[in-house]
Design an enzyme around this catalytic site. Structure first.
Site, mmCIF file in Angstrom:
data_model
loop_
_atom_site.group_PDB
_atom_site.id
_atom_site.type_symbol
_atom_site.label_atom_id
_atom_site.label_comp_id
_atom_site.label_asym_id
_atom_site.label_seq_id
_atom_site.Cartn_x
_atom_site.Cartn_y
_atom_site.Cartn_z
ATOM 1 N N GLY A 254 1.932 10.734 4.359
ATOM 2 C CA GLY A 254 1.418 10.308 5.659
ATOM 3 C C GLY A 254 1.289 8.810 5.819
ATOM 4 O O GLY A 254 2.161 8.029 5.413
ATOM 5 N N ILE A 255 0.188 8.400 6.426
ATOM 6 C CA ILE A 255 -0.057 6.984 6.686
ATOM 7 C C ILE A 255 -0.126 6.198 5.380
ATOM 8 O O ILE A 255 0.343 5.054 5.304
ATOM 9 C CB ILE A 255 -1.350 6.810 7.505
ATOM 10 C CG1 ILE A 255 -1.178 7.414 8.902
ATOM 11 C CG2 ILE A 255 -1.733 5.334 7.615
ATOM 12 C CD1 ILE A 255 -2.469 7.525 9.685
ATOM 13 N N LYS B 26 -16.617 8.829 9.568
ATOM 14 C CA LYS B 26 -15.889 7.628 9.987
ATOM 15 C C LYS B 26 -16.823 6.602 10.627
ATOM 16 O O LYS B 26 -16.621 5.389 10.469
ATOM 17 C CB LYS B 26 -14.758 8.003 10.943
ATOM 18 C CG LYS B 26 -13.625 8.783 10.275
ATOM 19 C CD LYS B 26 -12.959 8.015 9.148
ATOM 20 C CE LYS B 26 -11.698 8.714 8.650
ATOM 21 N NZ LYS B 26 -11.048 7.991 7.545
ATOM 22 N N VAL C 297 -1.647 10.441 14.807
ATOM 23 C CA VAL C 297 -0.364 10.190 14.150
ATOM 24 C C VAL C 297 0.275 11.498 13.688
ATOM 25 O O VAL C 297 -0.410 12.411 13.218
ATOM 26 C CB VAL C 297 -0.553 9.226 12.955
ATOM 27 C CG1 VAL C 297 0.779 8.925 12.285
ATOM 28 C CG2 VAL C 297 -1.222 7.925 13.424
ATOM 29 N N TYR D 134 -16.153 14.854 10.360
ATOM 30 C CA TYR D 134 -15.180 13.770 10.358
ATOM 31 C C TYR D 134 -15.727 12.560 11.108
ATOM 32 O O TYR D 134 -15.692 11.428 10.601
ATOM 33 C CB TYR D 134 -13.883 14.255 10.995
ATOM 34 C CG TYR D 134 -12.772 13.222 11.016
ATOM 35 C CD1 TYR D 134 -12.049 12.923 9.869
ATOM 36 C CD2 TYR D 134 -12.440 12.554 12.198
ATOM 37 C CE1 TYR D 134 -11.028 11.989 9.885
ATOM 38 C CE2 TYR D 134 -11.419 11.615 12.222
ATOM 39 C CZ TYR D 134 -10.723 11.340 11.066
ATOM 40 O OH TYR D 134 -9.709 10.408 11.091
#
Length: 233
Positions: free
Chosen positions: A17-18, A161, A189, A157
């Site tokens: 992924g990222i 964050k 994304v 989540y």
């Protein structure tokens, strides 16, 4: 950039992924890359893609939820003469449970990976950046944790964050002006986590992360960025 002045970046959750795209882009920019993954074999398979593109990459087994694992990784790097100049805290989990259906184990996992993982790595690697007078830290966060935009959600989540954003400010203050510490929101994304229907490519999602990881000395610190522009916390 000569070999003697090449910076080294450590990317957590770098095997997909990222994280993997960040490794690719940083290697393309001329940095040496430490691809850190909880599963070393998956990390080695992922690293081949970076190496085929001409990048210099070292794979390290790293479970960010374990302080012992982070300390052991730092010890192996120090033993090999590797200094970490750039830290990208990318490892993350994305539980989607609503608050009243959220169990404690899931909530703790989100905090352990998304918040405590960055706490562990920052405490381990940032002091040396401060002593050397140069460093870059990027915490991969999310607009879903922005208090000014919405109630952080999904519950576990979003809270994790939002806490990571607060940690960004704390580390920025503690590290001093020579170490640029920022949070990045990659957007929604197309990754295993984001899903195939997400509107943002992985290349675009990694762009702001890489930009913050390679800031000039005049660059910002203690900010939250999306698409290379500052956003509200």
């Amino acid at each position: 950039m000569s070999r003697s002045t090449t910076r080294t970046a450590l990317v957590t959750g770098g095997n997909r992924g990222i994280g993997l795209e960040t490794c690719r882009q940083l290697a393309h920019a001329g940095l040496d890359v430490v691809l850190a993954a909880r599963d070393a074999e998956r990390g080695r398979r992922a690293a081949r893609a970076v190496e085929r593109a001409g990048g210099r990459v070292r794979v390290e087994e790293l479970d960010v939820t374990s302080r012992a694992s982070v300390t052991a990784c730092a010890g192996r790097l120090a033993g090999a003469g590797v200094e970490i100049d750039v830290l990208v805290n990318n490892a993350g989990v994305y539980p989607t449970d609503g608050f009243f259906s959220l169990d404690e184990a899931t909530f703790r996992e989100a905090l352990d990976v998304n918040l405590m993982g960055a706490f562990h790595t920052c405490q381990e690697f940032v002091p040396a950046m401060t002593r050397r007078g140069w460093g870059r830290v990027v915490n991969v966060s999310s607009g879903l944790g922005a208090l000014t935009d919405n109630v952080p959600s999904p519950a576990a989540y979003g809270v994790s964050k939002a806490a990571l954003n607060a940690l960004t400010l704390v580390v920025s203050d503690a590290a001093g002006p020579a170490v640029k510490v920022n949070a990045a929101c990659p957007g929604w994304v197309r990754t295993d986590m984001g899903g195939s229907w997400a509107p943002t490519s992985v290349e675009k999602g990694a762009d702001t992360v890489v930009w913050l990881a390679t800031l000039p000395d005049s660059g910002p610190s203690g900010g939250f960025f999306r698409n290379r522009s500052r956003i509200d916390w």
